[in-house]
Motif scaffolding. Structure first.
Motif, PDB file in Angstrom:
ATOM      1  N   PRO A  24       0.840  -1.196   0.000  1.00 46.83           N
ATOM      2  CA  PRO A  24       0.000   0.000   0.000  1.00 46.83           C
ATOM      3  C   PRO A  24       0.878   1.251   0.000  1.00 46.83           C
ATOM      4  O   PRO A  24       1.928   1.284   0.628  1.00 46.83           O
ATOM      5  N   VAL A  25       0.433   2.244  -0.733  1.00 47.72           N
ATOM      6  CA  VAL A  25       1.228   3.462  -0.867  1.00 47.72           C
ATOM      7  C   VAL A  25       1.332   4.142   0.497  1.00 47.72           C
ATOM      8  O   VAL A  25       0.335   4.398   1.162  1.00 47.72           O
ATOM      9  N   TRP A  28      -0.452   8.043   2.457  1.00 54.10           N
ATOM     10  CA  TRP A  28      -1.630   8.290   1.639  1.00 54.10           C
ATOM     11  C   TRP A  28      -2.396   9.502   2.160  1.00 54.10           C
ATOM     12  O   TRP A  28      -2.639   9.672   3.338  1.00 54.10           O
ATOM     13  N   TYR A 212       4.587   6.515 -14.028  1.00 53.48           N
ATOM     14  CA  TYR A 212       4.127   7.841 -13.628  1.00 53.48           C
ATOM     15  C   TYR A 212       5.079   8.495 -12.646  1.00 53.48           C
ATOM     16  O   TYR A 212       5.966   7.846 -12.078  1.00 53.48           O
ATOM     17  N   GLU A 214       4.921  11.150  -9.251  1.00 54.61           N
ATOM     18  CA  GLU A 214       3.974  11.697  -8.298  1.00 54.61           C
ATOM     19  C   GLU A 214       4.584  12.912  -7.606  1.00 54.61           C
ATOM     20  O   GLU A 214       5.724  12.874  -7.164  1.00 54.61           O
ATOM     21  N   VAL A 232      -0.166  14.003 -10.523  1.00 54.24           N
ATOM     22  CA  VAL A 232       0.421  12.777 -11.047  1.00 54.24           C
ATOM     23  C   VAL A 232       0.636  12.961 -12.543  1.00 54.24           C
ATOM     24  O   VAL A 232      -0.278  13.359 -13.268  1.00 54.24           O
TER      25      VAL A 232
ATOM     26  N   LEU C 171      -1.936  -0.164 -12.069  1.00 53.91           N
ATOM     27  CA  LEU C 171      -2.630   0.351 -10.893  1.00 53.91           C
ATOM     28  C   LEU C 171      -2.914   1.813 -11.163  1.00 53.91           C
ATOM     29  O   LEU C 171      -2.181   2.458 -11.890  1.00 53.91           O
ATOM     30  N   PRO C 173      -2.441   5.406 -10.587  1.00 49.96           N
ATOM     31  CA  PRO C 173      -1.360   6.086  -9.886  1.00 49.96           C
ATOM     32  C   PRO C 173      -1.883   6.864  -8.696  1.00 49.96           C
ATOM     33  O   PRO C 173      -3.002   7.369  -8.707  1.00 49.96           O
ATOM     34  N   ALA C 174      -1.039   6.957  -7.674  1.00 51.28           N
ATOM     35  CA  ALA C 174      -1.313   7.765  -6.505  1.00 51.28           C
ATOM     36  C   ALA C 174      -2.597   7.376  -5.785  1.00 51.28           C
ATOM     37  O   ALA C 174      -3.263   8.193  -5.188  1.00 51.28           O
ATOM     38  N   MET C 175      -2.985   6.095  -5.908  1.00 51.71           N
ATOM     39  CA  MET C 175      -4.131   5.614  -5.150  1.00 51.71           C
ATOM     40  C   MET C 175      -3.604   4.507  -4.246  1.00 51.71           C
ATOM     41  O   MET C 175      -2.651   3.832  -4.597  1.00 51.71           O
ATOM     42  N   PRO C 176      -4.237   4.306  -3.083  1.00 53.75           N
ATOM     43  CA  PRO C 176      -3.771   3.201  -2.252  1.00 53.75           C
ATOM     44  C   PRO C 176      -4.045   1.899  -2.983  1.00 53.75           C
ATOM     45  O   PRO C 176      -4.989   1.809  -3.758  1.00 53.75           O
ATOM     46  N   PHE C 177      -3.195   0.905  -2.727  1.00 50.32           N
ATOM     47  CA  PHE C 177      -3.362  -0.362  -3.417  1.00 50.32           C
ATOM     48  C   PHE C 177      -4.691  -1.010  -3.041  1.00 50.32           C
ATOM     49  O   PHE C 177      -5.070  -1.046  -1.886  1.00 50.32           O
ATOM     50  N   LEU C 182      -6.369  -3.458  -9.026  1.00 48.27           N
ATOM     51  CA  LEU C 182      -5.447  -4.301  -9.780  1.00 48.27           C
ATOM     52  C   LEU C 182      -6.220  -5.174 -10.764  1.00 48.27           C
ATOM     53  O   LEU C 182      -5.889  -5.248 -11.950  1.00 48.27           O
TER      54      LEU C 182
END
Lengths: 531, 301, 319
Positions: A24-25, A28, A212, A214, A232, C171, C173-177, C182
């Motif tokens: 997970p990013v 967030w 991409y 960010e 983005v 995915l 971009p810049a979103m939580p997984f 997916l």
């Protein structure tokens, strides 16, 4: 068996997930924070994967999200205004520039931006080992003085009327970060993607290779906190991919090809933004191939191509026919030959020149790095038109690498590019055409790769460039235009419009499909998205 | 990737029978009785006739008309016009000629190359065998992308380079199949006898190798035609292949890279795509029919 | 068996070195080098500038020296860095691409294998029926459709017209997984990949089944009164699988480099896309590194196929 296959698949899938590192990013953003996703590097103004401003030749739209130059073109690309420079004065002999910097500018790590950073950046940009593409263009600067933290004095050895234009492209770099790095390692250095810092409104967070970039907002940005929380920049292999992402709402902005426009016609969800490409397209006669030396042959090519019909039907009228390197009124004198479509005259000229003996119907290769459907169509149309008068051209579109290897080869095979279909930046600074047309720029010295050696053209450029005080600037470039129109170093074709499409939800969004993507005063801190 | 249907179709082919005259005639008889194969042959024959003959009576495929660009199918242009006003039907027919020519010639070349390399290996001595098979393995390990891009960027686009690239990409599989068939053959009495009598590798290859692998060659060649059509289209898709203004099914399909063409002018690519699929289906049917016809087990039934 | 495996692996290693040499030579034969790839023809460049850039990248050394330097580094586990501006380590780049490629391949193949096997069996058992005819027709179209055509039509239809699937990437971009995100990116390219593969498996499975169903032991089972369903599921399928295993093995081997069109159209961050971009930019270390990895994969898959074959079919002895 099906069951076993299923279970194995599930196991391997999760293993693959683990391998990919799809964690997970981190960090967030809270809900409600706005994200602008766009294809900033799509199309000719983009430069995907370039994060080093010293090596940037295009791609300024993405670069200026975080980096900033001293000067910048205004939102209309008509004049140069200050960005990190608050004001400047020029001495009477045009050899001393005194620049006052904006106060209160901070690097994204909180360190103040000072004249020392400016001096450092200029020195780095003049250093060949750093891979800088500005070495030549800054060569007139002999000395940089920093009398105080917010004043920079540039001393020039000779007048350089393009200096300010060059400075709009030179992004300021932090001395305190880069002085520790050996300049010769800069062309390929992880620094550029590992939390580099700059003075702009957005902070470079991370780059996912070929996917991409960010950015997140810099809250202490000197012009105020940006309204959008993150930006983005998505990469697309083709404009087609970007256009479908735009249509499906995955991204909010992108460059689009002229022939993509019909897909957005009448759609209220989008704004179409039109701008001047500042690139003149031409069929370049390769003088090395020795088949274009007779001026009548070159004239015949001009008369044989129905440029107006191509502009009207293929470009949908979104281009201006060019009779020299410029189409801006300022630099186009009265009384040019407009080479209106006249195949009969073309045949006549070829006959007079003895084309049968020079080349006849032997195929002439047209090298190009343009590979869109539109350029294929344009070449197809020109091929059909030229074959009408007895000139047999064969287009060949190649990748950039093959193109450069062919045109810059130490012993070029001139027959492999009897013609080129290409473009060259003709503005806002008109002197840029010099690099492709002046005999002094023939390789190995420069980029006059079609080996144009026409004294009239070279002389017109030399005169314009040596005009010490710039008083006859416009008339000098009108003379360049006149010389190009008469001597025909190229078959000049047109200057096209460029288009961007942005979602109608964007507010205060300053953007234009500028050559190289800018830089211009785009004010990303003001951009906003309607809910 | 497209190589595989060749292997698929051929793998169950016989490994034991030595062909004589009789079986070939019987095989052709069985082929004639195969409904699907005959349909394939008929449709393919019609296509071939159309692309060979029609360009003589229909419009110029390279004639542009900037006043009639992107016209949908209708009077005057039954299949519409393309981005510079060329007649799509004319280009489809002319393109079919180029595509089938490229496919045919490259199939002949790669079949010959694959056969000789595969046949020389078992008869050329231990060292030659090992060396040749390593080369074949190497060629099969090399990612096709690299070979494709490098070969094509060296040779440049053009009909002849396209044929060369396709031929060079396709032979290793055939070599492998020919070799394994002949390896068994090598140990047979009559070959051992021929070698004892002083027959050279060339004699062995032509006199014994060829008749004993003819079924593999026929089936491979049919499927390779299909394969070559797809490869030509793939090359064009990568910006290589047959250069303009000459049309080919591949470079016509290539127009679909543009979103506008894909969305708004489907007739510019759909017919070419359809022609490719139809032709390849026919050829596959013929290939399947030939495979079944040459299957020695059919004789036993 | 172990000895055999080791021997094959050793031969594979030698093959990889030969492969790297071949790729090295091929790359130097292609026009243009990394410097040519990053010059903009609209920006002034002198020959001296270009020579300096080449020297910085070590491209001025004699070719055999360049190759030996590369080989020495690789043997020490150093695959070098990308020649692109970001200079990422080649191994890290490849590492980040293997996962997505495997994910796409295995999902595509998973769908293809499940669907293909079922369709093949049904088609063979109901030979000559309408269902058989339909399945065969679909399969014939499947193996005859170029991947880029199906990919383009799929992209257009499902993403642009119907908005069912995102247009590309893996995915957002810049979103939580999220698994949902997916899967929504995965499904379209995986299905398109599966279209061709399942057609292949169907055809292969069908002919293999048809052959098995005529065998004596099936007739014996029938004569003994074993139910048809049981004959198919217990006896026929198992034996008919043999040749299909070979097919799947060799296809999986080739597929890593082969999904290139699909990866290009869908911008899927896999090995194929990496390789295409690298070739376009003449990024030598990345090309060499990924070729090695793909080559190793093909070799390992071939060995694995032979071993699996030996396990399934006791008649085959490896030697």
């Amino acid at each position: 068996m099906g069951l076993i296959g299923n279970r194995t698949l599930a196991a391997v899938t999760s293993a693959a997930l683990a391998l990919t590192g799809l964690a997970p990013v981190a960090g967030w953003a809270a809900a409600g924070d706005k994200t602008l996703t766009g294809g900033f590097d799509v199309g000719p103004g983009g430069f995907p994967g370039n994060f080093n401003p010293l090596m940037a030749t295009t791609g300024y739209m993405a670069l200026t999200l975080n980096y900033q130059p001293l000067f910048v073109y205004d939102g209309k690309l008509s004049q140069i205004v200050g960005q990190l420079a608050k004001s400047y004065t020029v001495s009477d002999d045009k050899k001393t520039y005194t620049i006052t910097l904006q106060p209160d500018v901070k690097w994204q790590d909180g360190t103040p931006f000072t004249s020392a950073d400016v001096a450092f950046t200029l020195k780095l940009a003049q250093d060949k080992t750093s891979g800088s593409v500005y070495v030549d263009r800054l060569s007139a600067i002999t000395d940089v003085e920093t009398p105080d933290a917010h004043t920079v004095v540039l001393k020039l050895s000779k007048v350089n009327l393009s200096l300010l234009d060059t400075l709009t492209k030179l992004m300021m770099l932090p001395k305190h970060k880069l002085e520790k790095i050996d300049p010769s390692t800069l062309p390929r250095n992880p620094y550029w993607t590992d939390h580099p810092i700059a003075t702009g409104p957005f902070v470079f967070d991370k780059y996912v290779t070929d996917q991409y970039v960010e950015y997140s907002r810099f809250k202490e940005y000197w012009r105020g906190e940006p309204k959008i929380a993150r930006v983005v920049n998505r990469y697309f292999k083709t404009t087609a991919g970007a256009v479908s992402a735009l249509k499906s709402g995955e991204i909010q902005i992108s460059y689009v090809n002229a022939d993509d426009l019909s897909a957005f016609k009448g759609d209220k969800g989008f704004h179409v933004i039109k701008g001047n490409s500042f690139v003149v397209n031409y069929l370049g006669f390769n003088f090395g191939a020795k088949i274009w030396d007779n001026q009548k042959v070159r004239q015949a090519v001009m008369y044989a191509i129905n440029r107006k019909a191509i502009v009207d039907s293929l470009y949908g009228g979104m281009a201006k026919v060019a009779n020299c390197g410029y189409v801006v009124d300022r630099y186009v004198p009265k009384g040019l030959n407009d080479y209106a479509y006249d195949p009969e005259k073309a045949r006549q000229l070829l006959k007079e020149a003895g084309w049968d003996k020079i080349n006849g119907s032997k195929p002439i290769k047209v090298l190009t790095y343009y590979n869109t459907q539109l350029s294929d169509n344009v070449l197809g149309a020109m091929q059909a038109m030229l074959s009408q008068v007895g000139i047999n051209i064969v287009p060949r579109d190649v990748d950039m690498s093959t193109y450069n290897a062919t045109i810059y080869a130490t012993t070029p095979d001139y027959d492999s590019f009897g013609l080129v279909y290409a473009g060259l930046t003709n503005g806002p600074d008109p002197s840029n055409l010099n690099i492709g047309l002046n005999a002094s720029q023939i390789p190995p010295n420069g980029s006059n790769y079609t080996r144009v050696n026409l004294p009239g053209v070279s002389k017109a450029f030399d005169t314009a460039l040596s005009d010490a005080d710039g008083s006859k600037y416009d008339s000098d470039f009108q003379n360049v235009c006149k010389a190009m129109n008469t001597d025909l170093p190229w078959a000049t074709l047109w200057v096209t419009d460029r288009f961007g499409v942005a979602s109608a939800k964007l507010k205060d969004f300053v953007w234009m499909p500028a050559p190289g993507g800018g830089p211009y005063a785009s004010h990303p801190e003001k951009w906003d998205i309607a809910n | 990737m497209t190589d595989l249907n060749v292997e698929t179709a051929i793998a169950p082919a016989p490994r034991r029978k030595v062909a004589r005259r009789g079986p070939i005639v019987r095989a052709l008889g069985r082929f004639g009785a195969n409904r699907y194969a005959m349909t394939g042959l008929a449709v393919f024959g019609l296509t071939l006739a159309a692309v060979v003959l029609m360009p003589f009576v229909w419009k110029d495929p390279n004639g542009i008309d900037l006043l009639a660009i992107n016209k949908p199918p209708g009077a005057g242009h039954p299949l519409g016009t393309d981005g510079i006003g060329r007649d799509v039907l004319a280009r489809l027919l002319a393109g079919g000629r180029v595509s089938l020519l490229v496919a045919g010639v490259s199939t002949l070349l790669s079949t010959a190359l694959g056969f000789f390399i595969g046949a020389l290996a078992p008869f050329g001595g231990r060292f030659a065998d090992a060396a040749i098979m390593r080369v074949v393995d190497l060629a099969m390990t090399l990612p096709p992308v690299i070979l494709l891009l490098v070969l094509a960027s060296i040779t440049g686009p053009g009909i002849v380079p396209t044929i060369a690239v396709i031929s060079l990409l396709s032979w290793p599989l055939l070599s492998r199949m020919v070799r394994s068939r002949l390896l068994e053959l090598r140990e047979r009495d009559f070959i051992i006898f021929a070698r004892g009598a002083g027959a050279g590798p060339w004699h062995l290859v032509m006199r014994h190798g060829l008749p004993n692998t003819i079924d593999i060659l026929v089936v491979y060649a049919t499927l390779q035609v299909a394969n070559a059509i797809l490869l030509e289209a793939g090359l064009s898709f990568l910006g290589l292949g047959v250069p303009p203004p000459a049309a080919s099914w591949g470079n016509m399909l290539n127009a679909a890279r543009s979103t506008v063409v894909l969305q708004s002018y489907p007739w510019q690519w759909m017919f070419a795509g359809g022609a490719i699929v139809l032709t390849v289906v026919c050829i596959n049917l013929i290939g399947d029919g030939l495979r079944d016809a040459f299957d020695p087990r059919a004789d036993l039934e | 068996m172990l000895r055999y495996t080791l021997k094959r692996l050793a031969a594979g290693a030698a093959m990889l070195i030969a492969l790297s040499m071949l790729v090295f030579i091929l790359l130097r034969l292609a026009p243009g080098d990394p410097v040519d790839a990053y010059i903009d023809p609209m920006v002034k460049m002198s020959a001296a500038d270009m020579a300096r850039l080449r020297a910085e990248l070590g491209l001025d050394k004699p070719l055999p020296v360049q190759y030996l330097i590369w080989l020495r580094d690789v043997l020490h586990g150093d695959f070098g860095r990308s020649l692109q501006r970001t200079g990422e380590p080649v191994l890290a780049l490849i590492g980040s691409r293997i996962g997505p490629t495997l994910l796409l391949m295995l999902s595509g193949f998973g769908i293809a294998i499940i669907f293909g096997l079922i369709a093949g069996v049904v088609s063979a058992v109901k030979r000559g029926s309408v269902r058989d005819g339909t399945l065969l027709a679909v399969a014939a179209v499947g193996v005859s459709s170029p991947a880029f055509l199906t990919a383009l039509i799929g992209l257009y239809l499902f993403s642009v017209v119907l908005h069912w699937a995102p247009s590309g990437g893996m995915l957002t971009p810049a979103m939580p997984f999220s698994l949902h995100d997916l899967l929504s990116h995965l499904i379209l390219p995986a299905l398109i990949l599966a279209f061709y593969q399942s057609a292949l498996v169907t055809r292969y499975m069908r002919s293999s089944m048809l052959e098995v169903l005529t065998q004596d032991y099936i007739r014996t089972a029938r004569a003994k009164g074993v139910r048809e369903n049981r004959i198919v599921s217990h006896h026929a399928v198992r034996n008919a699988l043999l040749p299909v295993v070979t097919l799947i093995g060799s296809t999986l081997g080739l597929a890593v480099g082969g999904a290139i069109f699909i990866e290009s159209v869908f911008n899927w961050p896999g090995m194929g896309l990496l390789l295409v971009n690298a070739v376009e930019l003449r990024d030598y270390p990345v090309i060499m590194g990924s070729t090695l990895v793909i080559g190793a994969w093909v070799i390992v898959m071939n060995i694995a196929t032979d071993l699996v074959y030996a396990v399934i079919d006791p008649r085959v002895k490896v030697s």
